[in-house]
Design a protein around this motif. Structure first.
Motif, short mmCIF file in Angstrom:
data_model
loop_
_atom_site.label_atom_id
_atom_site.label_comp_id
_atom_site.label_asym_id
_atom_site.label_seq_id
_atom_site.Cartn_x
_atom_site.Cartn_y
_atom_site.Cartn_z
N ARG A 39 23.53 23.55 11.93
CA ARG A 39 23.24 22.35 12.77
C ARG A 39 22.86 21.23 12.06
O ARG A 39 23.20 19.88 12.20
CB ARG A 39 22.13 22.76 13.95
N ALA A 40 22.19 21.55 11.07
CA ALA A 40 21.51 20.49 10.00
C ALA A 40 22.75 19.90 9.28
O ALA A 40 22.77 18.79 8.95
CB ALA A 40 20.46 20.77 9.11
N ALA A 41 23.80 20.73 9.15
CA ALA A 41 24.79 20.32 8.06
C ALA A 41 25.56 19.35 9.01
O ALA A 41 26.23 18.54 8.54
CB ALA A 41 25.59 21.53 7.56
N VAL A 42 25.82 19.90 10.30
CA VAL A 42 26.56 18.89 11.17
C VAL A 42 25.90 17.59 11.29
O VAL A 42 26.94 16.74 11.42
CB VAL A 42 26.60 19.74 12.73
N ARG A 43 24.68 17.54 11.38
CA ARG A 43 24.04 16.38 11.50
C ARG A 43 24.40 15.19 10.37
O ARG A 43 24.71 13.96 10.64
CB ARG A 43 22.42 16.28 11.52
N LEU A 44 24.45 15.97 9.17
CA LEU A 44 24.74 15.15 7.86
C LEU A 44 26.12 14.88 7.90
O LEU A 44 26.62 13.51 7.62
CB LEU A 44 24.32 15.86 6.70
N LEU A 45 26.95 15.38 8.38
CA LEU A 45 28.54 15.49 8.46
C LEU A 45 28.73 14.06 9.66
O LEU A 45 29.65 13.36 9.23
CB LEU A 45 29.31 16.54 9.01
N GLY A 49 30.10 11.68 7.01
CA GLY A 49 31.46 12.44 6.75
C GLY A 49 31.15 13.71 5.69
O GLY A 49 30.22 13.88 5.45
N VAL A 50 32.28 14.18 5.14
CA VAL A 50 32.09 15.27 4.05
C VAL A 50 31.54 14.87 3.17
O VAL A 50 30.69 15.75 2.41
CB VAL A 50 33.54 15.84 4.08
N SER A 51 31.64 13.70 2.49
CA SER A 51 30.84 13.33 1.11
C SER A 51 29.55 13.12 1.28
O SER A 51 28.73 13.18 0.34
CB SER A 51 31.55 11.78 0.75
N ASN A 52 29.04 13.37 2.51
CA ASN A 52 27.52 13.15 2.79
C ASN A 52 26.70 14.51 2.82
O ASN A 52 25.70 14.46 2.75
CB ASN A 52 27.29 12.47 4.11
N LEU A 53 27.54 15.46 2.66
CA LEU A 53 26.98 16.86 2.95
C LEU A 53 27.03 17.34 1.51
O LEU A 53 27.80 17.85 1.01
CB LEU A 53 28.00 17.80 3.71
N ARG A 54 25.82 17.49 0.93
CA ARG A 54 25.43 17.92 -0.31
C ARG A 54 24.26 19.00 -0.07
O ARG A 54 23.25 18.69 0.54
CB ARG A 54 24.87 16.79 -1.39
N GLY A 77 32.04 25.58 1.06
CA GLY A 77 33.28 25.85 1.82
C GLY A 77 32.91 26.75 3.30
O GLY A 77 33.50 26.55 4.07
N ASP A 78 32.26 27.76 2.87
CA ASP A 78 31.75 28.63 3.98
C ASP A 78 31.02 27.73 4.91
O ASP A 78 31.25 27.78 6.27
CB ASP A 78 31.04 29.55 3.63
N LEU A 79 30.10 27.01 4.57
CA LEU A 79 29.21 26.10 5.38
C LEU A 79 30.22 25.00 6.23
O LEU A 79 29.90 24.79 7.47
CB LEU A 79 28.30 25.27 4.68
N LEU A 80 31.24 24.75 5.53
CA LEU A 80 32.26 23.67 6.39
C LEU A 80 32.86 24.29 7.60
O LEU A 80 33.24 23.99 8.69
CB LEU A 80 33.24 23.14 5.56
N ALA A 119 34.45 13.25 13.53
CA ALA A 119 35.66 12.83 12.90
C ALA A 119 36.05 13.51 11.64
O ALA A 119 37.11 13.76 11.24
CB ALA A 119 35.94 11.29 12.75
N TRP A 120 34.98 14.05 10.99
CA TRP A 120 35.14 14.96 9.69
C TRP A 120 35.82 16.12 9.91
O TRP A 120 36.34 16.48 9.24
CB TRP A 120 33.63 15.15 9.21
N MET A 121 36.03 16.68 11.19
CA MET A 121 36.72 17.77 11.40
C MET A 121 38.33 17.80 11.16
O MET A 121 38.76 18.78 10.64
CB MET A 121 36.53 18.07 12.96
N ILE A 122 38.81 16.52 11.48
CA ILE A 122 39.96 16.27 11.11
C ILE A 122 40.46 16.34 9.59
O ILE A 122 41.53 17.01 9.33
CB ILE A 122 40.55 14.95 11.78
N GLU A 123 39.63 15.88 8.98
CA GLU A 123 39.88 16.07 7.42
C GLU A 123 39.77 17.62 6.86
O GLU A 123 40.42 17.91 6.27
CB GLU A 123 38.75 15.29 6.66
N LEU A 124 38.62 18.10 7.44
CA LEU A 124 38.48 19.50 7.03
C LEU A 124 39.58 20.67 7.63
O LEU A 124 39.82 21.35 7.03
CB LEU A 124 36.92 20.12 7.76
N MET A 125 40.14 20.41 8.77
CA MET A 125 41.11 21.43 9.38
C MET A 125 42.40 21.33 8.85
O MET A 125 43.01 22.65 8.72
CB MET A 125 41.23 21.03 10.96
N GLY A 126 42.63 20.77 7.57
CA GLY A 126 43.79 20.68 6.90
C GLY A 126 43.52 21.78 5.94
O GLY A 126 44.52 22.49 5.36
N SER A 127 42.35 22.06 5.46
CA SER A 127 42.01 23.08 4.51
C SER A 127 41.33 24.33 4.90
O SER A 127 41.00 25.32 4.46
CB SER A 127 41.41 22.64 3.12
#
Length: 245
Positions: A39-45, A49-54, A77-80, A119-127
């Motif tokens: 849930r914390a990761a989702v907040r950062l995303l 976006g994906v680049s904001n999740l470190r 990758g597991d977290l995503l 919106a980050w979901m769309i980027e991630l669903m490709g991989s």
């Protein structure tokens, strides 16, 4: 490549989906849970976006050490993958007495809204294909709606693909327009106005029609655009369902 024993060495491979691997339980003294981390990761995303999740930033937001996260989530990758499933919409209901087309529309609309909100979901669903429990529950519910409506196997598969391809594709288009307008500090109508001369100069014979379409898209309601396209698709599915296999 061969090792010293003469046997073929296994190629380097990305670890399989987290859903296909056993996961560790939380140790007794571990204050964090996997759900808290996700849930914390989702907040950062959502914030950047994906680049904001470190992982270090994520650990700091949870007032924890980075290594504490890896106990629950071995890789980023597991977290995503977990984040995608965390925000996947609830499965559409099969409503007694309601037309199957309304149920399909409700399911597609719910997914479309989630994809725009995250919106980050769309980027991630490709991989990272959405194969977690919530995503599978959504797909299973849509299959149930189509089965109840009388779709035969081959037509059911085609209808299911149409629903998800259209919904994800529509969300991708809307997000790309939205992002471009944000990057240029313009609204979508202003961006389309600037795009007009380029379209007219590049589209040759179809320039007037294409230019008009771009302008209409920029000034029309996003949700209405999606619903109108969805209605066209569902009518086509009804025709396919009614025809002979």
């Amino acid at each position: 490549m061969t090792d010293t024993s003469g046997r073929d060495a296994a190629p380097n491979r990305r670890p399989g989906s987290i859903w296909l691997r056993e996961t560790k339980g939380r140790p007794a003294k571990q204050p964090l849970s996997r759900q808290q981390i996700v849930r914390a990761a989702v907040r950062l995303l959502d914030e950047g976006g994906v680049s904001n999740l470190r992982m270090r930033q994520l650990a700091d937001s949870l007032d924890s050490a980075p290594m504490s996260l890896y106990w629950h989530v071995p890789t980023k990758g597991d977290l995503l993958e977990l984040a995608i499933d965390e925000v996947f919409p609830d499965p559409p209901a099969r409503s007694a007495g309601r037309d199957w087309r309304e149920d399909v529309t409700a399911g597609a609309t719910g997914l479309f809204e989630v994809l725009l909100r995250h919106a980050w979901m769309i980027e991630l669903m490709g991989s990272h294909p959405p194969v977690g429990p919530r995503a599978l529950a959504h797909t299973g519910a849509v299959i149930g709606i189509l089965e109840d409506a009388g779709f035969a196997e081959r037509r059911l598969d085609s209808a299911l693909s149409a629903i998800y391809y259209y919904t994800v594709g529509a969300a991708l288009t809307e997000v790309s327009w939205q992002n471009m307008a944000q990057h240029t500090a313009e609204n979508e109508e202003e961006w389309a106005e600037r795009l007009g001369p380029y379209v007219e100069g590049s589209a040759q014979d179809h320039a007037p029609s294409l230019s008009a379409y771009v302008k209409r898209s920029a000034t029309s309601n996003r949700d209405q655009r999606f619903q109108d396209g969805l209605e066209c698709m569902v009518h086509g599915m009804e025709h396919m369902r009614s025809s002979h296999a």
